[in-house]
Design a protein around this motif. Sequence first.
Motif, PDB file in Angstrom:
ATOM      1  N   THR A 157       0.831  -1.214   0.000  1.00  0.00           N
ATOM      2  CA  THR A 157       0.000   0.000   0.000  1.00  0.00           C
ATOM      3  C   THR A 157       0.861   1.258   0.000  1.00  0.00           C
ATOM      4  O   THR A 157       0.521   2.250  -0.648  1.00  0.00           O
ATOM      5  N   LYS A 158       1.991   1.218   0.716  1.00  0.00           N
ATOM      6  CA  LYS A 158       2.895   2.375   0.727  1.00  0.00           C
ATOM      7  C   LYS A 158       3.498   2.606  -0.661  1.00  0.00           C
ATOM      8  O   LYS A 158       3.604   3.746  -1.116  1.00  0.00           O
ATOM      9  N   VAL A 159       3.881   1.513  -1.308  1.00  0.00           N
ATOM     10  CA  VAL A 159       4.462   1.619  -2.655  1.00  0.00           C
ATOM     11  C   VAL A 159       3.424   2.187  -3.631  1.00  0.00           C
ATOM     12  O   VAL A 159       3.738   3.052  -4.451  1.00  0.00           O
ATOM     13  N   ILE A 160       2.176   1.703  -3.514  1.00  0.00           N
ATOM     14  CA  ILE A 160       1.118   2.191  -4.404  1.00  0.00           C
ATOM     15  C   ILE A 160       0.864   3.677  -4.166  1.00  0.00           C
ATOM     16  O   ILE A 160       0.733   4.458  -5.120  1.00  0.00           O
ATOM     17  N   ASP A 161       0.791   4.080  -2.893  1.00  0.00           N
ATOM     18  CA  ASP A 161       0.603   5.498  -2.568  1.00  0.00           C
ATOM     19  C   ASP A 161       1.716   6.346  -3.181  1.00  0.00           C
ATOM     20  O   ASP A 161       1.471   7.402  -3.767  1.00  0.00           O
ATOM     21  N   TRP A 162       2.962   5.870  -3.001  1.00  0.00           N
ATOM     22  CA  TRP A 162       4.111   6.603  -3.541  1.00  0.00           C
ATOM     23  C   TRP A 162       4.039   6.670  -5.065  1.00  0.00           C
ATOM     24  O   TRP A 162       4.285   7.732  -5.660  1.00  0.00           O
ATOM     25  N   ALA A 163       3.683   5.544  -5.699  1.00  0.00           N
ATOM     26  CA  ALA A 163       3.635   5.493  -7.168  1.00  0.00           C
ATOM     27  C   ALA A 163       2.566   6.440  -7.709  1.00  0.00           C
ATOM     28  O   ALA A 163       2.807   7.159  -8.687  1.00  0.00           O
ATOM     29  N   LEU A 164       1.405   6.459  -7.071  1.00  0.00           N
ATOM     30  CA  LEU A 164       0.326   7.341  -7.530  1.00  0.00           C
ATOM     31  C   LEU A 164       0.742   8.804  -7.444  1.00  0.00           C
ATOM     32  O   LEU A 164       0.510   9.589  -8.363  1.00  0.00           O
ATOM     33  N   SER A 165       1.370   9.153  -6.332  1.00  0.00           N
ATOM     34  CA  SER A 165       1.833  10.528  -6.150  1.00  0.00           C
ATOM     35  C   SER A 165       2.940  10.868  -7.139  1.00  0.00           C
ATOM     36  O   SER A 165       2.958  11.947  -7.734  1.00  0.00           O
ATOM     37  N   ALA A 166       3.873   9.921  -7.316  1.00  0.00           N
ATOM     38  CA  ALA A 166       5.012  10.149  -8.217  1.00  0.00           C
ATOM     39  C   ALA A 166       4.551  10.323  -9.665  1.00  0.00           C
ATOM     40  O   ALA A 166       5.055  11.190 -10.383  1.00  0.00           O
ATOM     41  N   VAL A 167       3.591   9.508 -10.085  1.00  0.00           N
ATOM     42  CA  VAL A 167       3.097   9.595 -11.471  1.00  0.00           C
ATOM     43  C   VAL A 167       2.428  10.945 -11.710  1.00  0.00           C
ATOM     44  O   VAL A 167       2.655  11.591 -12.744  1.00  0.00           O
ATOM     45  N   THR A 168       1.617  11.375 -10.750  1.00  0.00           N
ATOM     46  CA  THR A 168       0.952  12.674 -10.887  1.00  0.00           C
ATOM     47  C   THR A 168       1.969  13.801 -11.002  1.00  0.00           C
ATOM     48  O   THR A 168       1.856  14.680 -11.867  1.00  0.00           O
ATOM     49  N   LYS A 169       2.972  13.784 -10.125  1.00  0.00           N
ATOM     50  CA  LYS A 169       4.006  14.821 -10.162  1.00  0.00           C
ATOM     51  C   LYS A 169       4.814  14.754 -11.459  1.00  0.00           C
ATOM     52  O   LYS A 169       5.156  15.785 -12.050  1.00  0.00           O
ATOM     53  N   ALA A 170       5.118  13.519 -11.893  1.00  0.00           N
ATOM     54  CA  ALA A 170       5.902  13.351 -13.122  1.00  0.00           C
ATOM     55  C   ALA A 170       5.143  13.905 -14.332  1.00  0.00           C
ATOM     56  O   ALA A 170       5.754  14.506 -15.228  1.00  0.00           O
ATOM     57  N   ILE A 171       3.830  13.705 -14.364  1.00  0.00           N
ATOM     58  CA  ILE A 171       3.021  14.236 -15.477  1.00  0.00           C
ATOM     59  C   ILE A 171       3.054  15.759 -15.477  1.00  0.00           C
ATOM     60  O   ILE A 171       3.219  16.386 -16.535  1.00  0.00           O
ATOM     61  N   ILE A 172       2.918  16.361 -14.289  1.00  0.00           N
ATOM     62  CA  ILE A 172       2.965  17.833 -14.190  1.00  0.00           C
ATOM     63  C   ILE A 172       4.312  18.361 -14.662  1.00  0.00           C
ATOM     64  O   ILE A 172       4.392  19.322 -15.440  1.00  0.00           O
ATOM     65  N   VAL A 173       5.389  17.703 -14.180  1.00  0.00           N
ATOM     66  CA  VAL A 173       6.744  18.115 -14.592  1.00  0.00           C
ATOM     67  C   VAL A 173       6.915  17.916 -16.097  1.00  0.00           C
ATOM     68  O   VAL A 173       7.488  18.767 -16.792  1.00  0.00           O
ATOM     69  N   GLY A 174       6.416  16.770 -16.598  1.00  0.00           N
ATOM     70  CA  GLY A 174       6.537  16.473 -18.024  1.00  0.00           C
ATOM     71  C   GLY A 174       5.853  17.516 -18.896  1.00  0.00           C
ATOM     72  O   GLY A 174       6.401  17.950 -19.912  1.00  0.00           O
TER      73      GLY A 174
END
Length: 389
Positions: free
Chosen positions: A238-255
Amino acid sequence: MHRGKGRSFVGFLLTYFLTSILVSTCILVSLKCTVLKGNGIKEFIKSLDIGEVVQEVVNESIKSTSSENDAVVDSVNKLADKIITDDVINEVTDVMVDSIIEDKEVDLTNVKDSCMDVVTEVSEQAVDDILDELKGSTSVIDAEALKNNSVIQQYQNDFNIDVTTPILEQMENVYGSKSVELKDIDIEEVKSEAKEALKEEVIPNIEKDVDKLINETSVEVNKQIVTIKKETNIKGITKVIDWALSAVTKAIIVGIFVTAVFAALQFVVYKKDINKAFKNVGIAGIITSIIMLGISIAINVVLNIIKDVFGGQEAADKVVNSITDKYMPKVGGVVSTIAIVGFVVSVALIIAAVIVKKKLAQKDELFTTEDTFVETQEVNEESVEEDIM
């Protein structure tokens, strides 16, 4: 000449990096729109559409607690089919996720209100349907008419309870007889009285069954969650999933931001030849579209391979097939859409580059003509002066 080569090299690098960022961002957007929905573990699990899984857990719980009596299992299953709606499943899902994340026992008692709301709604609708059907098929409401009423039979079958007797008793209390002609009564009044009879005499009995269903299901679900926790590092997952969801959102914004920056830099580098900026951005878009289309095709190929490899009837094969069938086509569909939209926009940019280039050429030609005219005029004036001298 050297300056032109340098600018072309910078333009090439910008186009290369722009393409790379575009491809990466488009892939992340495709995943975010399909598999990685939500901004947290709860939203993510809801987006997975696991209603069928929760329904299966409930059904297995019913079978586990009532396996000694097939009739009981059938009765409770019918009740569960009626009261476990999508809203109830969402509530159960929330409770189960909270239990797993916060390491506490499942308590489904709070779900009871939603279940009873469904029971009440179904009961009141049944009364309306019962009397509407009677109104069109008979002139007298009595035990025989109720016995032959399809809506009553379906209701009693679903909830395994007698509703005919309470309705007849309520009719006798109000009209002094268990046999009443329709022309002598107010249908809406009868509906109201019948609903009151169900609320006082029938629904409380159903509520007891709902209590039993919820309590037994809570016990069994807790057992399954304990097993899941023992066999898997659920907290870590669950921690990995939480981190991945947050990371993907941030990566899209940065992208998106970096994409805008690289596109803007093209126009800065080619500010005197702005058509080249349009062309390079368009080329980056077309390459990205081709790559995304290739990914979409690859997804379909991989999906077919998975179906061939995991074509057995074992539980693991069924799980893999279920996941791939549910999500890979969705990802492929979004990827294809991005590829098509990107291609259209890119072609438009290249067309814009051609139009801008023609306008710039016309402008240069106009300036050249004006300069030639001025130079010719100056030469003529000098000739006149020499003749005078």
